[in-house]
Write an enzyme that holds these catalytic residues in place. Structure first.
Site, PDB file in Angstrom:
ATOM      1  N   LYS A   1      67.425  70.461  41.147  1.00 51.32           N
ATOM      2  CA  LYS A   1      67.057  71.543  42.070  1.00 51.32           C
ATOM      3  C   LYS A   1      66.838  72.803  41.257  1.00 51.32           C
ATOM      4  CE  LYS A   1      66.574  72.322  46.512  1.00 51.32           C
ATOM      5  NZ  LYS A   1      66.198  71.381  47.583  1.00 51.32           N
TER       6      LYS A   1
ATOM      7  N   ASP B   1      60.975  74.194  48.801  1.00 50.54           N
ATOM      8  CA  ASP B   1      62.205  74.326  49.600  1.00 50.54           C
ATOM      9  C   ASP B   1      62.031  75.678  50.308  1.00 50.54           C
ATOM     10  OD1 ASP B   1      65.063  72.932  49.851  1.00 50.54           O
ATOM     11  OD2 ASP B   1      65.441  75.077  49.825  1.00 50.54           O
TER      12      ASP B   1
ATOM     13  N   ASN C   1      59.009  75.190  57.543  1.00 48.60           N
ATOM     14  CA  ASN C   1      58.376  73.881  57.396  1.00 48.60           C
ATOM     15  C   ASN C   1      59.153  72.768  58.115  1.00 48.60           C
ATOM     16  OD1 ASN C   1      58.523  71.230  55.427  1.00 48.60           O
ATOM     17  ND2 ASN C   1      56.455  71.939  55.835  1.00 48.60           N
TER      18      ASN C   1
HETATM   19  P1  NDP Z   1      61.097  77.577  55.032  1.00 47.87           P
HETATM   20  O1  NDP Z   1      61.134  78.655  54.036  1.00 47.87           O
HETATM   21  O2  NDP Z   1      59.788  76.977  55.404  1.00 47.87           O
HETATM   22  O3  NDP Z   1      61.811  78.029  56.374  1.00 47.87           O
HETATM   23  C1  NDP Z   1      63.140  78.445  56.385  1.00 47.87           C
HETATM   24  C2  NDP Z   1      63.507  78.881  57.780  1.00 47.87           C
HETATM   25  O4  NDP Z   1      64.913  79.094  57.835  1.00 47.87           O
HETATM   26  C3  NDP Z   1      62.871  80.194  58.191  1.00 47.87           C
HETATM   27  O5  NDP Z   1      62.690  80.211  59.576  1.00 47.87           O
HETATM   28  C4  NDP Z   1      63.908  81.203  57.739  1.00 47.87           C
HETATM   29  O6  NDP Z   1      63.840  82.449  58.415  1.00 47.87           O
HETATM   30  C5  NDP Z   1      65.188  80.493  58.062  1.00 47.87           C
HETATM   31  N1  NDP Z   1      66.239  80.943  57.138  1.00 47.87           N
HETATM   32  C6  NDP Z   1      66.219  80.865  55.786  1.00 47.87           C
HETATM   33  N2  NDP Z   1      67.329  81.410  55.260  1.00 47.87           N
HETATM   34  C7  NDP Z   1      68.051  81.839  56.299  1.00 47.87           C
HETATM   35  C8  NDP Z   1      69.295  82.486  56.406  1.00 47.87           C
HETATM   36  N3  NDP Z   1      70.017  82.807  55.313  1.00 47.87           N
HETATM   37  N4  NDP Z   1      69.747  82.762  57.650  1.00 47.87           N
HETATM   38  C9  NDP Z   1      69.029  82.420  58.738  1.00 47.87           C
HETATM   39  N5  NDP Z   1      67.833  81.813  58.693  1.00 47.87           N
HETATM   40  C10 NDP Z   1      67.351  81.528  57.505  1.00 47.87           C
HETATM   41  O7  NDP Z   1      62.082  76.443  54.462  1.00 47.87           O
HETATM   42  P2  NDP Z   1      62.170  74.905  54.846  1.00 47.87           P
HETATM   43  O8  NDP Z   1      61.842  74.704  56.273  1.00 47.87           O
HETATM   44  O9  NDP Z   1      61.439  74.141  53.820  1.00 47.87           O
HETATM   45  O10 NDP Z   1      63.724  74.612  54.601  1.00 47.87           O
HETATM   46  C11 NDP Z   1      64.702  74.720  55.627  1.00 47.87           C
HETATM   47  C12 NDP Z   1      65.922  73.916  55.255  1.00 47.87           C
HETATM   48  O11 NDP Z   1      65.566  72.539  55.068  1.00 47.87           O
HETATM   49  C13 NDP Z   1      66.612  74.331  53.953  1.00 47.87           C
HETATM   50  O12 NDP Z   1      67.996  74.115  54.069  1.00 47.87           O
HETATM   51  C14 NDP Z   1      66.029  73.341  52.936  1.00 47.87           C
HETATM   52  O13 NDP Z   1      66.882  73.197  51.817  1.00 47.87           O
HETATM   53  C15 NDP Z   1      65.983  72.096  53.784  1.00 47.87           C
HETATM   54  N6  NDP Z   1      65.073  71.035  53.334  1.00 47.87           N
HETATM   55  C16 NDP Z   1      63.752  71.278  53.127  1.00 47.87           C
HETATM   56  C17 NDP Z   1      62.908  70.247  52.747  1.00 47.87           C
HETATM   57  C18 NDP Z   1      61.441  70.447  52.604  1.00 47.87           C
HETATM   58  O14 NDP Z   1      60.743  69.459  52.378  1.00 47.87           O
HETATM   59  N7  NDP Z   1      60.907  71.646  52.742  1.00 47.87           N
HETATM   60  C19 NDP Z   1      63.426  68.902  52.493  1.00 47.87           C
HETATM   61  C20 NDP Z   1      64.823  68.733  52.813  1.00 47.87           C
HETATM   62  C21 NDP Z   1      65.599  69.775  53.197  1.00 47.87           C
HETATM   63  P3  NDP Z   1      63.205  83.734  57.688  1.00 47.87           P
HETATM   64  O15 NDP Z   1      61.742  83.482  57.681  1.00 47.87           O
HETATM   65  O16 NDP Z   1      63.611  84.887  58.519  1.00 47.87           O
HETATM   66  O17 NDP Z   1      63.806  83.773  56.311  1.00 47.87           O
HETATM   67  O1  2IT Z   2      65.990  69.365  49.776  1.00 46.59           O
HETATM   68  C1  2IT Z   2      65.018  68.612  49.576  1.00 46.59           C
HETATM   69  O2  2IT Z   2      65.119  67.382  49.626  1.00 46.59           O
HETATM   70  C2  2IT Z   2      63.715  69.235  49.298  1.00 46.59           C
HETATM   71  N1  2IT Z   2      63.603  70.444  49.309  1.00 46.59           N
HETATM   72  C3  2IT Z   2      62.529  68.377  48.983  1.00 46.59           C
HETATM   73  C4  2IT Z   2      62.542  67.940  47.553  1.00 46.59           C
HETATM   74  C5  2IT Z   2      61.320  67.214  47.077  1.00 46.59           C
HETATM   75  O3  2IT Z   2      61.297  66.931  45.870  1.00 46.59           O
HETATM   76  O4  2IT Z   2      60.402  66.930  47.843  1.00 46.59           O
END
Ligand code: NDP
Ligand code: 2IT
Length: 460
Positions: free
Chosen positions: A140, A180, A255
């Protein structure tokens, strides 16, 4: 001579004290890294029966080795903002474990990023990636850079500087980053371009989550959110329920959240709330996902704007209040520790049936305890959100073969992978005397494969 019961008791005590000793070492060696400690504790507590049954894991020092990243890289990221001022951020890449494949895991750009956050995420990634059944190790990275309010030029300048340093440590068979929080297709595009320029060669498999025109996979954008819903559908199926006709709350609006909402709607649920870090919206009629997509993916606006276009909906300041909304299914898809004990109790008293973690470690240990005690179906992050990295590994496979699969082919494979993760985790939970406990099941399945590979490869 010791009776069998006495012998078993002695083995249990031995495994327990070994786990406690290594956990103490983790706390001592990594002081003040609260999130990292939390992630280690959750995994370790699941492993005691496995260690009792397989003393070889203790003899080979697997726990001591698995909690120590193989490599930690921390670097300076200087860049120039639109006012001509030099800014300096901190970059990280934690290459945690390569027993079953090249390091694989996302990059997070958020002001809260520090060593503890990246280490907890990297540690989780080892077991998540193993659970997918694909040959990918755990890693990561990220930066404390805050993308909010930055111009496109500033984003490009920062990501190029970040990649100038990161490029020394990654490669299609070494370490393959992806997105992420705060890192999506735009950032991956700029980083891919910079890597290509530095290396002087086209290595499509160095990053995943790429644009479709240059080696990205159909279905990657949707994979984490869709996979989350596919997994929770499996959990519900086992008790004769499904998404159809249910009321759902999804936190976040990034996302993962967007595609979790989309798939839940497709399966006949009504998603009534979502959020960002400023507040949440409640739309009793069901959230209009096309509006959220446009606001968030295209226009980069706040979720509060939703109510301007949908006056029947309400906006509330503060993101934690979202867990006070009564729902059948809760999908935390924003960030770590967003559901604490109080939020968990609220969800339970309002009748929640299932909780599926789309985000990484969104529930505190006390919240998880509440869900288990109250017999709520609980799907832990490393199983539930594994669809994202699973489709990343499919992207790597397509890049190696120099071909691309259709959306339907990728989506079918994703569904199979999510079903397999569910089935293998529920089976392991049963085998190790924790029926229905997917935390225990997922940790055990993820751990055993990596630990066996580490033993086979020797002390290196
Ligand atoms: P994005 O940046 O696309 O979206 C994040 C969302 O969460 C936004 O709505 C954001 O609001 C909110 N957010 C972020 N930080 C905070 C905080 N400290 N307090 C409250 N709200 C918060 O990220 P993703 O959707 O990609 O990721 C979301 C979660 O999913 C994370 O935990 C990530 O590690 C996990 N994840 C993502 C994967 C991926 O493929 N993208 C895969 C597996 C897990 P704001 O815009 O106001 O910051
Ligand atoms: O937390 C996760 O699994 C991710 N942000 C996706 C990692 C990846 O390599 O697609």
């Amino acid at each position: 001579m010791a009776t069998l019961i006495q012998q078993h008791h002695a083995e249990t005590q031995f495994a327990k004290s070994y786990v406690a000793e290594v956990y103490d070492l983790v706390k001592k060696r990594n002081p003040n890294e609260r999130e990292f400690h939390q992630a280690v504790k959750e995994v370790f507590d699941s492993l005691i029966p496995v260690l009792e049954e397989n003393p070889k894991y203790m003899e080979h020092g697997i726990l001591e080795r698995i909690v120590e990243p193989e490599r930690v890289i921390s670097f300076q990221v200087p860049w120039i903002d639109d006012h001509g001022t030099v800014q300096v951020n901190r970059g990280f890449r934690v290459q945690f474990n390569s027993a079953i494949g090249p390091y694989k895991g996302g990059l997070r750009f958020h002001p809260s990023v520090n060593a503890s956050i990246i280490k907890f995420l990297g540690f989780e990634q080892i077991f998540k990636n193993s659970l997918t059944g694909q040959p990918i190790g755990g890693g990561k990275g990220g930066s404390d850079f805050d993308p909010k309010g930055k111009s496109d030029r500033e984003i490009m300048c920062f990501t190029q500087s970040f990649m100038r340093e990161l490029s020394k440590y990654i490669g299609p068979d070494i370490d393959v980053p992806a997105g992420d929080i705060g890192v999506g297709a735009r950032e991956i595009g700029y980083m891919f371009g910079q890597y290509k320029k530095i290396r002087g060669g086209y290595q499509a498999g160095v990053l995943t989550g790429k644009g479709l025109a240059y080696g990205g996979s159909l279905g990657r954008k949707e994979a984490t959110g869709y996979g989350t819903v596919y997994f929770v559908e499996e959990m519900l199926r086992d008790i004769g329920l499904g998404f159809k006709g249910s009321t759902v709350v999804v936190s976040g609006s990034g996302n993962v959240s967007i595609y979790a909402i989309e798939k839940a709607h497709q399966l006949g649920a009504r998603v009534v709330a979502c959020s960002d870090s400023s507040g949440y919206i409640y739309d009793e009629q069901g959230i209009n996902i096309e509006t959220v997509k446009r606001l968030k993916e295209v226009e980069g606006k706040r979720i509060s704007e939703y109510v301007v276009e949908h006056p029947q909906a309400q906006y509330y300041l503060g993101c934690s209040g979202i867990w006070s909304i009564p729902c059948d299914i809760a999908l935390p898809c924003a960030t770590q520790n967003e559901i604490d004990e109080i939020a968990a109790k609220l969800l339970i008293s309002n009748g929640v049936v299932a909780v599926g973690e789309g985000a990484n470690m969104p529930s505190t240990l006390k919240a998880i305890y509440q869900f288990h005690e109250n017999k709520i179906l609980f799907g832990p992050a490393k199983a539930v959100n594994a669809g994202g990295v699973a489709v990343s590994a499919l992207e790597m496979a397509q890049n190696s073969m120099r071909l691309s699969w259709t959306f339907e082919e990728v989506d079918t494979k994703l569904q199979e992978i999510m079903k397999n993760i569910y089935r293998s985790s529920i089976k392991a939970a049963q085998e190790y005397n924790a029926p229905g406990n997917l935390v225990v099941g997922a940790n055990i399945v993820g751990f055993k494969k990596v630990a066996d590979a580490m033993i086979s490869q020797g002390v290196i």
